[in-house]
Design an enzyme around this catalytic site. Structure first.
Site, PDB file in Angstrom:
ATOM      1  N   GLN A  88       0.849  -1.208   0.000  1.00  0.00           N
ATOM      2  CA  GLN A  88       0.000   0.000   0.000  1.00  0.00           C
ATOM      3  C   GLN A  88       0.877   1.247   0.000  1.00  0.00           C
ATOM      4  O   GLN A  88       0.626   2.224  -0.699  1.00  0.00           O
ATOM      5  CB  GLN A  88      -0.907  -0.013   1.249  1.00  0.00           C
ATOM      6  CG  GLN A  88      -1.893  -1.161   1.239  1.00  0.00           C
ATOM      7  CD  GLN A  88      -2.716  -1.260   2.517  1.00  0.00           C
ATOM      8  OE1 GLN A  88      -2.321  -0.798   3.579  1.00  0.00           O
ATOM      9  NE2 GLN A  88      -3.874  -1.894   2.417  1.00  0.00           N
ATOM     10  N   HIS A  92       2.776   5.446  -3.095  1.00  0.00           N
ATOM     11  CA  HIS A  92       3.096   6.883  -2.998  1.00  0.00           C
ATOM     12  C   HIS A  92       4.386   7.125  -3.770  1.00  0.00           C
ATOM     13  O   HIS A  92       5.481   6.884  -3.288  1.00  0.00           O
ATOM     14  CB  HIS A  92       3.150   7.287  -1.523  1.00  0.00           C
ATOM     15  CG  HIS A  92       1.807   7.116  -0.884  1.00  0.00           C
ATOM     16  ND1 HIS A  92       0.906   8.148  -0.803  1.00  0.00           N
ATOM     17  CD2 HIS A  92       1.183   6.021  -0.396  1.00  0.00           C
ATOM     18  CE1 HIS A  92      -0.223   7.688  -0.273  1.00  0.00           C
ATOM     19  NE2 HIS A  92      -0.069   6.407  -0.003  1.00  0.00           N
ATOM     20  N   ARG A 103      16.399 -11.245  -2.829  1.00  0.00           N
ATOM     21  CA  ARG A 103      17.259 -11.934  -3.802  1.00  0.00           C
ATOM     22  C   ARG A 103      18.685 -11.988  -3.261  1.00  0.00           C
ATOM     23  O   ARG A 103      19.388 -12.965  -3.410  1.00  0.00           O
ATOM     24  CB  ARG A 103      17.240 -11.203  -5.137  1.00  0.00           C
ATOM     25  CG  ARG A 103      15.856 -11.119  -5.741  1.00  0.00           C
ATOM     26  CD  ARG A 103      15.894 -10.354  -7.042  1.00  0.00           C
ATOM     27  NE  ARG A 103      16.532 -11.145  -8.074  1.00  0.00           N
ATOM     28  CZ  ARG A 103      16.989 -10.638  -9.227  1.00  0.00           C
ATOM     29  NH1 ARG A 103      16.869  -9.352  -9.469  1.00  0.00           N
ATOM     30  NH2 ARG A 103      17.544 -11.406 -10.109  1.00  0.00           N
ATOM     31  N   ARG A 171      11.897 -17.517  -1.973  1.00  0.00           N
ATOM     32  CA  ARG A 171      11.095 -16.528  -1.212  1.00  0.00           C
ATOM     33  C   ARG A 171       9.637 -16.481  -1.647  1.00  0.00           C
ATOM     34  O   ARG A 171       8.801 -15.923  -0.936  1.00  0.00           O
ATOM     35  CB  ARG A 171      11.703 -15.135  -1.357  1.00  0.00           C
ATOM     36  CG  ARG A 171      11.592 -14.602  -2.771  1.00  0.00           C
ATOM     37  CD  ARG A 171      12.054 -13.181  -2.891  1.00  0.00           C
ATOM     38  NE  ARG A 171      12.117 -12.811  -4.304  1.00  0.00           N
ATOM     39  CZ  ARG A 171      12.320 -11.593  -4.732  1.00  0.00           C
ATOM     40  NH1 ARG A 171      12.513 -10.626  -3.869  1.00  0.00           N
ATOM     41  NH2 ARG A 171      12.356 -11.332  -6.015  1.00  0.00           N
ATOM     42  N   LEU A 188       8.580  17.189   2.528  1.00  0.00           N
ATOM     43  CA  LEU A 188       7.498  17.383   3.493  1.00  0.00           C
ATOM     44  C   LEU A 188       6.139  17.474   2.807  1.00  0.00           C
ATOM     45  O   LEU A 188       5.151  16.931   3.305  1.00  0.00           O
ATOM     46  CB  LEU A 188       7.773  18.648   4.326  1.00  0.00           C
ATOM     47  CG  LEU A 188       6.729  18.985   5.377  1.00  0.00           C
ATOM     48  CD1 LEU A 188       6.592  17.878   6.407  1.00  0.00           C
ATOM     49  CD2 LEU A 188       7.071  20.309   6.069  1.00  0.00           C
ATOM     50  N   ARG A 198      -3.185   8.318   4.603  1.00  0.00           N
ATOM     51  CA  ARG A 198      -2.986   7.086   5.377  1.00  0.00           C
ATOM     52  C   ARG A 198      -3.317   7.216   6.853  1.00  0.00           C
ATOM     53  O   ARG A 198      -3.341   6.209   7.563  1.00  0.00           O
ATOM     54  CB  ARG A 198      -1.543   6.582   5.185  1.00  0.00           C
ATOM     55  CG  ARG A 198      -1.207   6.253   3.732  1.00  0.00           C
ATOM     56  CD  ARG A 198      -2.128   5.212   3.144  1.00  0.00           C
ATOM     57  NE  ARG A 198      -1.806   4.896   1.751  1.00  0.00           N
ATOM     58  CZ  ARG A 198      -2.452   4.007   1.015  1.00  0.00           C
ATOM     59  NH1 ARG A 198      -3.459   3.326   1.526  1.00  0.00           N
ATOM     60  NH2 ARG A 198      -2.122   3.783  -0.241  1.00  0.00           N
TER      61      ARG A 198
HETATM   62  C1  LIG Z   1      -8.033   4.339   1.430  1.00  0.00           C
HETATM   63  C2  LIG Z   1      -7.302   4.026   0.152  1.00  0.00           C
HETATM   64  C3  LIG Z   1      -7.747   3.007  -0.658  1.00  0.00           C
HETATM   65  C4  LIG Z   1      -7.089   2.701  -1.857  1.00  0.00           C
HETATM   66  N1  LIG Z   1      -7.540   1.677  -2.621  1.00  0.00           N
HETATM   67  C5  LIG Z   1      -6.894   1.365  -3.773  1.00  0.00           C
HETATM   68  C6  LIG Z   1      -7.334   0.291  -4.604  1.00  0.00           C
HETATM   69  O1  LIG Z   1      -8.318  -0.367  -4.312  1.00  0.00           O
HETATM   70  N2  LIG Z   1      -6.617   0.001  -5.712  1.00  0.00           N
HETATM   71  C7  LIG Z   1      -5.528   0.734  -6.082  1.00  0.00           C
HETATM   72  O2  LIG Z   1      -4.928   0.433  -7.127  1.00  0.00           O
HETATM   73  N3  LIG Z   1      -5.087   1.745  -5.319  1.00  0.00           N
HETATM   74  C8  LIG Z   1      -5.723   2.086  -4.184  1.00  0.00           C
HETATM   75  N4  LIG Z   1      -5.257   3.109  -3.400  1.00  0.00           N
HETATM   76  C9  LIG Z   1      -4.041   3.838  -3.812  1.00  0.00           C
HETATM   77  C10 LIG Z   1      -4.419   5.210  -4.424  1.00  0.00           C
HETATM   78  O3  LIG Z   1      -5.154   5.074  -5.608  1.00  0.00           O
HETATM   79  C11 LIG Z   1      -3.135   6.014  -4.717  1.00  0.00           C
HETATM   80  O4  LIG Z   1      -2.344   5.327  -5.653  1.00  0.00           O
HETATM   81  C12 LIG Z   1      -2.303   6.245  -3.470  1.00  0.00           C
HETATM   82  O5  LIG Z   1      -3.116   6.694  -2.416  1.00  0.00           O
HETATM   83  C13 LIG Z   1      -1.233   7.283  -3.760  1.00  0.00           C
HETATM   84  O6  LIG Z   1      -1.864   8.524  -3.912  1.00  0.00           O
HETATM   85  P1  LIG Z   1      -1.268   9.661  -4.819  1.00  0.00           P
HETATM   86  O7  LIG Z   1      -1.167   9.194  -6.233  1.00  0.00           O
HETATM   87  O8  LIG Z   1      -2.069  10.913  -4.597  1.00  0.00           O
HETATM   88  O9  LIG Z   1       0.149   9.875  -4.132  1.00  0.00           O
HETATM   89  P2  LIG Z   1       1.624   9.924  -4.691  1.00  0.00           P
HETATM   90  O10 LIG Z   1       1.913   8.814  -5.628  1.00  0.00           O
HETATM   91  O11 LIG Z   1       2.481  10.073  -3.472  1.00  0.00           O
HETATM   92  O12 LIG Z   1       1.689  11.243  -5.489  1.00  0.00           O
HETATM   93  C14 LIG Z   1       1.570  12.504  -4.828  1.00  0.00           C
HETATM   94  C15 LIG Z   1       0.982  13.470  -5.825  1.00  0.00           C
HETATM   95  O13 LIG Z   1       1.933  13.657  -6.877  1.00  0.00           O
HETATM   96  C16 LIG Z   1       1.244  13.779  -8.117  1.00  0.00           C
HETATM   97  N5  LIG Z   1       1.685  12.679  -9.001  1.00  0.00           N
HETATM   98  C17 LIG Z   1       2.470  11.629  -8.669  1.00  0.00           C
HETATM   99  N6  LIG Z   1       2.686  10.857  -9.753  1.00  0.00           N
HETATM  100  C18 LIG Z   1       2.016  11.440 -10.757  1.00  0.00           C
HETATM  101  C19 LIG Z   1       1.824  11.109 -12.133  1.00  0.00           C
HETATM  102  N7  LIG Z   1       2.394  10.032 -12.683  1.00  0.00           N
HETATM  103  N8  LIG Z   1       1.061  11.924 -12.869  1.00  0.00           N
HETATM  104  C20 LIG Z   1       0.489  13.020 -12.348  1.00  0.00           C
HETATM  105  N9  LIG Z   1       0.612  13.375 -11.064  1.00  0.00           N
HETATM  106  C21 LIG Z   1       1.367  12.594 -10.285  1.00  0.00           C
HETATM  107  C22 LIG Z   1      -0.240  13.729  -7.811  1.00  0.00           C
HETATM  108  O14 LIG Z   1      -0.699  15.028  -7.596  1.00  0.00           O
HETATM  109  C23 LIG Z   1      -0.295  12.978  -6.504  1.00  0.00           C
HETATM  110  O15 LIG Z   1      -1.434  13.253  -5.729  1.00  0.00           O
HETATM  111  C24 LIG Z   1      -5.912   3.443  -2.226  1.00  0.00           C
HETATM  112  C25 LIG Z   1      -5.482   4.474  -1.399  1.00  0.00           C
HETATM  113  C26 LIG Z   1      -6.141   4.784  -0.230  1.00  0.00           C
HETATM  114  C27 LIG Z   1      -5.629   5.903   0.652  1.00  0.00           C
END
Ligand SMILES: Cc1cc2nc3c(=O)[nH]c(=O)nc-3n(C[C@H](O)[C@H](O)[C@H](O)COP(=O)(O)OP(=O)(O)OC[C@H]3O[C@@H](n4cnc5c(N)ncnc54)[C@H](O)[C@@H]3O)c2cc1C
Length: 287
Positions: A88, A92, A103, A171, A188, A198
């Protein structure tokens, strides 16, 4: 608490023990609250010497999502967590990560068994989570089975290693409750985004435990930033156009006018009061 031999070069302070065998610790950090303010005021060097004005600026940045100054602070963490938590966490994407390699090295025999106080029945409303605690007998049966499977997987893993099978293939029998560990570095801004998602009750309890512990450390190290994060991101809410309409209709034009005319709002700076009134005007126009 077993700590993997070759990875502990940094002092073991700022550590929080999580779940039955995990932990999170802050290994290194660049910058503090003043780095955020300094970046925002890069044209004036060190900026103001008035801490109150520094905090007002920092809060203004957080409130208005002027996020790049918060990227000037970096934090490096070392965390040990079950593989399912790591799966999970790794979503991020902005972090720099170095994970233990199954490995190169053999896994330790360390696996997670949920405690009775956290073992829940599937919720019918929330498809992603549990709600009520299970009966004692169900917990006993399930936890015994978790232990059996984890122990048997370990025996198979060890057998294969002893027979000379490569670590990378041996593994694959280990279940996702086995512990892994990694270094995780992020700025930050993105660490607070991680905490916002989270620490939320929709996230699984196990990863929330790590997020809560990180939040406690950040609160201590970066009190101004964390307070602004709490006020505007963690405990604040964004309203949709429809939600604003519903609230403004409930309040009515007279009440909204009264609020717009009011000069100061308790706990808010002058700028924040002004911004609040601008929002109220936006609401009024949606009636
Ligand atoms: C309660 C919960 C349930 C979830 N359930 C699922 C699930 O069922 N299946 C699943 O697959 N995932 C699930 N997720 C994961 C979720 O979809 C996100 O992948 C995860 O929370 C990371 O969020 P983020 O992309 O905002 O954060 P980060 O990856 O840390 O990115 C931070 C920010 O950077 C920007 N960013 C990063 N990469 C890019 C990019 N390539 N393009 C554009 N902008 C970018 C965006 O603004 C993003 O908000 C879940 C998450 C939560 C919290």
């Amino acid at each position: 608490m077993y700590l993997n031999k070759n990875i502990f070069l940094a002092p073991m302070d700022n550590i929080s023990y999580i779940l039955d065998r995990g932990y999170i610790r802050l290994v290194d950090m660049m910058g503090d609250d003043s780095s955020v303010v300094q970046a925002a005021r890069c044209s004036t060097g060190n900026g103001t010497t008035d801490p109150k004005r520094d905090e007002e600026l920092l809060r203004y940045l957080m409130r208005n999502e002027h996020t790049s100054p918060f990227e000037m602070v970096e934090m490096k963490w070392h965390a040990k967590m079950p593989i399912f938590v790591a799966r999970q966490w790794i979503r991020h994407r902005t972090a720099n990560v170095n994970e233990f390699s199954g490995r190169y090295s053999e896994f330790e025999k360390e696996y997670y068994v949920p405690s009775e106080e956290t073992f829940k029945l599937q919720s019918q409303l929330n498809k992603q989570g549990g709600n009520r605690l299970v009966e004692e007998s169900i917990y006993k049966k399930s936890s015994d089975e978790i232990i059996d499977i984890s122990e048997n997987a370990w025996i198979t893993y060890q057998d294969m290693i002893e027979e000379g099978v490569s670590r990378e293939q041996a593994r694959i029998v280990l279940p996702v409750n086995y512990y892994t560990n990694w270094y995780w570095k992020n700025d930050l801004k993105n660490t607070l985004h991680f905490l916002k998602l989270r620490k939320d009750k929709h996230s699984q309890w196990e990863i929330r435990e790590y997020a809560d512990a990180m939040a406690d450390i950040i609160k201590e190290k970066l009190p101004m930033s964390y307070k602004a994060f709490e006020d505007y991101a963690l405990n604040g809410e964004k309203l949709s156009n429809l939600e604003m309409k519903i609230i403004s209709n409930q309040l009515g034009e007279n009440q909204l006018n009264k609020m717009i005319e009011q000069n100061n709002y308790e706990g808010m700076s002058k700028t924040e009061s002004y911004e609040f009134k601008e929002k109220l005007k936006g609401m009024k126009s949606s009636i």
